[in-house]
Each structure stands twice: as structure tokens, then as C-alpha cells.
Enzyme design. Structure first.
Site, PDB file in Angstrom:
ATOM      1  N   GLY A 134       0.821  -1.201   0.000  1.00  0.00           N
ATOM      2  CA  GLY A 134       0.000   0.000   0.000  1.00  0.00           C
ATOM      3  C   GLY A 134       0.854   1.250   0.000  1.00  0.00           C
ATOM      4  O   GLY A 134       2.084   1.190   0.026  1.00  0.00           O
ATOM      5  N   LYS A 189       2.963  -0.076 -10.539  1.00  0.00           N
ATOM      6  CA  LYS A 189       2.902   1.349 -10.212  1.00  0.00           C
ATOM      7  C   LYS A 189       4.281   1.992 -10.236  1.00  0.00           C
ATOM      8  O   LYS A 189       4.403   3.193 -10.504  1.00  0.00           O
ATOM      9  CB  LYS A 189       2.205   1.565  -8.868  1.00  0.00           C
ATOM     10  CG  LYS A 189       2.841   0.831  -7.675  1.00  0.00           C
ATOM     11  CD  LYS A 189       3.878   1.640  -6.943  1.00  0.00           C
ATOM     12  CE  LYS A 189       4.483   0.843  -5.804  1.00  0.00           C
ATOM     13  NZ  LYS A 189       5.499   1.600  -5.052  1.00  0.00           N
ATOM     14  N   SER A 252       9.553   9.612  -3.775  1.00  0.00           N
ATOM     15  CA  SER A 252       9.491   8.448  -4.652  1.00  0.00           C
ATOM     16  C   SER A 252      10.779   8.287  -5.459  1.00  0.00           C
ATOM     17  O   SER A 252      11.139   9.148  -6.260  1.00  0.00           O
ATOM     18  CB  SER A 252       8.295   8.576  -5.606  1.00  0.00           C
ATOM     19  OG  SER A 252       8.360   7.612  -6.633  1.00  0.00           O
ATOM     20  N   ARG A 253      11.461   7.170  -5.283  1.00  0.00           N
ATOM     21  CA  ARG A 253      12.690   6.903  -6.030  1.00  0.00           C
ATOM     22  C   ARG A 253      12.402   6.715  -7.516  1.00  0.00           C
ATOM     23  O   ARG A 253      13.178   7.151  -8.369  1.00  0.00           O
ATOM     24  CB  ARG A 253      13.387   5.660  -5.471  1.00  0.00           C
ATOM     25  CG  ARG A 253      13.884   5.813  -4.042  1.00  0.00           C
ATOM     26  CD  ARG A 253      14.736   4.628  -3.623  1.00  0.00           C
ATOM     27  NE  ARG A 253      13.990   3.385  -3.656  1.00  0.00           N
ATOM     28  CZ  ARG A 253      13.294   2.894  -2.640  1.00  0.00           C
ATOM     29  NH1 ARG A 253      13.222   3.561  -1.500  1.00  0.00           N
ATOM     30  NH2 ARG A 253      12.666   1.739  -2.742  1.00  0.00           N
ATOM     31  N   ASN A 254      11.295   6.053  -7.820  1.00  0.00           N
ATOM     32  CA  ASN A 254      10.971   5.810  -9.222  1.00  0.00           C
ATOM     33  C   ASN A 254      10.630   7.103  -9.954  1.00  0.00           C
ATOM     34  O   ASN A 254      11.029   7.290 -11.106  1.00  0.00           O
ATOM     35  CB  ASN A 254       9.815   4.810  -9.309  1.00  0.00           C
ATOM     36  CG  ASN A 254      10.229   3.429  -8.841  1.00  0.00           C
ATOM     37  OD1 ASN A 254      10.913   2.701  -9.539  1.00  0.00           O
ATOM     38  ND2 ASN A 254       9.825   3.067  -7.632  1.00  0.00           N
ATOM     39  N   VAL A 277      19.298   0.709  -7.677  1.00  0.00           N
ATOM     40  CA  VAL A 277      18.339   0.679  -8.778  1.00  0.00           C
ATOM     41  C   VAL A 277      16.921   0.742  -8.223  1.00  0.00           C
ATOM     42  O   VAL A 277      16.566  -0.014  -7.323  1.00  0.00           O
ATOM     43  CB  VAL A 277      18.512  -0.601  -9.621  1.00  0.00           C
ATOM     44  CG1 VAL A 277      17.460  -0.660 -10.723  1.00  0.00           C
ATOM     45  CG2 VAL A 277      19.903  -0.652 -10.231  1.00  0.00           C
ATOM     46  N   GLU A 279      12.980  -0.002  -8.158  1.00  0.00           N
ATOM     47  CA  GLU A 279      12.304  -1.240  -8.553  1.00  0.00           C
ATOM     48  C   GLU A 279      11.613  -1.120  -9.910  1.00  0.00           C
ATOM     49  O   GLU A 279      11.469  -2.108 -10.625  1.00  0.00           O
ATOM     50  CB  GLU A 279      11.294  -1.658  -7.484  1.00  0.00           C
ATOM     51  CG  GLU A 279      11.932  -2.166  -6.189  1.00  0.00           C
ATOM     52  CD  GLU A 279      12.688  -3.469  -6.350  1.00  0.00           C
ATOM     53  OE1 GLU A 279      12.595  -4.102  -7.422  1.00  0.00           O
ATOM     54  OE2 GLU A 279      13.393  -3.860  -5.403  1.00  0.00           O
TER      55      GLU A 279
END
EC number: 1.1.1.94
Length: 331
Positions: A134, A189, A252-254, A277, A279
Site C-alpha cells: 500500500g 505502479k 518516490s525513487r521511481n 536501482v 524497482e
């Protein structure tokens, strides 16, 4: 309840700190030097600096000690990255595992397996097991700010145990038996967060961001249903909730990967700056392959994979997306 959290990264540490206020919690990390330093400082200076451990939180670098601490009716929570799940599951194989929950998200590289498939392959399907997922940034959980998560498992008894253990003043827990849906939502996501970072980095505005997130949710749902999940799951915490947070949150890393790509940085440089890296990068190739195998239309995901692996420029990829023919919205 006795709870052992296996993995002393930011998320594992934050959850351990939260649960240690109400339970007997042990945090395990594989690096003895890091764990010894954390024990002495009463802080995880490597992965979650600035947050002091509760006095009752136990630390260990001995896996056997962590499993013994959980006991026969306690809870083991795996908080490694997805890449660390398989080797840890192999280490757990000789032990009698009581109840197992994992926090990691994604599809495994090379095999394209979801976390529960990895666990079942190595440990069998007799162990009560499930995913806790979540919208949750570790720093906010460590600060005691409220969040809501979903526990997904085929085992009703495990779901009830996790609700009893984790549900509290700052963390709300909702339960579902749709393990596939929850895991697919948590995986895909991250790719869409990279896409949102690209949109934001190119300065295309909030309208474009909202459109991308909305159409991205449709992509997640199509793939999730094709893999055996239920459509309604993706309107919940592990779908829409996690998607919104990961696509819009500054932590948020992404999303940071997408911002870097839009600025013209090479992926290798972005990874060095992040320290690891994200995800979504690991996951993009697997999801592209799965979408092709199952005949699922995922244009945004394919666009991100093209930027990451095929050398396409972010700006040209966005132009290509915008030039697609119109279609029915619900399809």
C-alpha cells in the site's frame, strides 16, 4: 506478539520502530557491522538517519536468532528488496516458519515471478503467507504519521494475525484474499511513477500528469486481471493508493528516475545518484514481456521500457504516445 522483521533497510526499520511500541520486535540485518553500529547509536544511520529507535526494539545480524524470536506463533516480515527475497527464502528453508509476510514489490528479473510465486517455489505453499502493501513512505511511518495498508493472503488466519499485529493508531490495515492483484498493483505502479517523473521533468503540466496516472491505472488493471487478479483490487490501497503516492510523492525513487531521464541523464548516472536501482527499472522489462505474452495493451509501460532499454528519448516517446489514435475509455 513476537515479530521479527528481516531486512534493515528504510522500510523494514520504519515498520519495526512503529510496531516496537506495542509488540516484542526484533530487526534483523545481514550486515553485522551495520547492525552493530545501529545498536550502538540506536539509529539506522545508513538507511533511515535521524530517527531514534524505541528502547524496546531488538537488533540482530543472526538469522537464527530472529526466527527463534518470532517463535511458533509469531510473525516473520520480510523487508528485503525483491532481489533479496529469493536468497533469503533459501536461507529460511531449513527452519520451521510460522507465519510469513513480505513487503517487497515487483516481478523477479529473468523469471518474471511475483513474490508469492518465489516463496511458494522455495518454501512450499503450506506456510501461511501473504503480502503487506500500500501507499507508504518509510520516513512518514518512522515519524508516526498515519497510513493505510492492505494485507493479502489466501489464509484468513494470517490476515487476522497481521491485522492484530499491525493495525493501530498510525497504521490502518485492510484485508483481502486477492494476493495476485495486490502484488501486481505494487509492481506496475513503479513503472508508471517513472513515466510520471518524465512528464513532470518535461514540464508538461498537471493535466498531463493526471491523465497519465488515470490511464496508467487502466494498464495495471488490464494486466492484473490477465494474471488472475480481480479488477476491484486495483481501485484500492495496493492499486490506486500506491499509484498516486508513488507518482506524486517527492520521496518516490521511481519518480526521481523519470525526472532524471527527462533532464537528459543516463540511467547509469541516475542509479549512482540514487545509490541503488529503483524497482521500476528492474520491473519494466518483465512487465513488457508479460504484457506481450498475455496480449495486454500497455502503451505507457512499453514507452517507459523503450526509454530505459531501447535508447528512445523521453520527449520523442511522449510524442509517440500522444499521437496514438483515440479509443473508448473503458476497454
Amino acid at each position: 506478539m513476537n515479530i521479527s522483521i528481516l531486512g534493515a533497510g528504510a522500510w523494514g526499520t520504519a515498520l519495526a520502530m512503529s510496531l516496537a511500541e506495542r509488540h516484542a520486535v526484533m530487526l534483523w540485518g545481514r550486515d553485522a557491522a551495520v547492525m552493530q553500529a545501529a545498536q550502538q547509536a540506536r539509529e539506522n544511520a545508513v538507511y533511515l538517519p535521524g530517527f531514534r529507535f524505541p528502547d524496546k526494539l531488538l537488533l540482530s545480524s543472526e538469522l537464527g536468532a530472529a526466527i527463534t524470536h518470532a517463535g511458533s506463533d509469531g510473525l516473520l516480515i520480510v523487508a528485503t528488496s525483491l532481489a533479496g527475497l529469493r536468497p533469503l527464502a533459501m536461507q529460511l528453508k531449513p527452519y520451521a516458519i510460522p507465519n510469513l509476510v513480505w513487503l517487497c514489490k515487483g516481478f523477479e528479473e529473468q523469471t518474471n515471478l511475483l513474490p508469492h510465486q518465489i516463496v511458494h517455489e522455495i518454501l512450499g505453499d503450506a506456510i501461511p503467507a501473504g503480502a503487506l502493501s500500500g501507499p507508504s513512505f518509510a520516513q512518514e511511518v518512522a515519524r508516526g504519521l498515519p497510513c493505510a495498508l492492505a494485507i493479502a493472503s489466501d489464509s484468513e488466519a494470517l490476515r487476522e494475525r497481521v491485522v492484530h499485529a499491525v493495525h493501530g493508531p498510525a497504521i490502518r490495515i485492510y484485508s483481502t484474499d486477492d494476493l495476485i492483484g495486490v502484488e501486481v498493483g505494487g509492481a506496475v505502479k513503479n513503472i508508471l511513477a517513472i513515466a510520471t517523473g518524465i512528464i513532470d521533468g518535461l514540464g508538461l503540466g498537471l493535466n498531463a500528469r493526471a491523465a497519465l496516472i488515470t490511464r496508467g491505472l487502466s494498464e495495471i488493471t488490464r494486466l492484473g486481471v490477465a494474471l488472475g487478479g480481480r479488477a476491484e483490487t486495483f481501485n484500492g490501497l495496493a492499486g490506486m493508493g500506491d499509484l498516486i503516492l508513488t507518482c506524486t510523492g517527492d520521496l518516490s525513487r521511481n519518480r526521481k528516475v523519470g525526472l532524471g531521464l527527462a533532464q537528459g541523464k543516463k540511467l547509469e548516472q541516475i542509479v549512482v545518484e540514487l545509490g541503488h536501482v529503483a524497482e521500476g527499472v528492474r520491473c519494466a522489462q518483465a512487465v513488457r514481456q508479460l504484457a506481450n505474452q498475455h496480449g495486454v495493451d500497455m502503451p505507457i509501460t512499453n514507452a517507459v521500457a523503450a526509454v530505459l532499454f531501447d535508447g528512445e528519448s523521453p520527449r520523442d516517446t511522449v510524442k509517440r504516445l500522444l499521437s496514438r489514435e483515440s479509443r473508448d475509455e473503458i476497454a
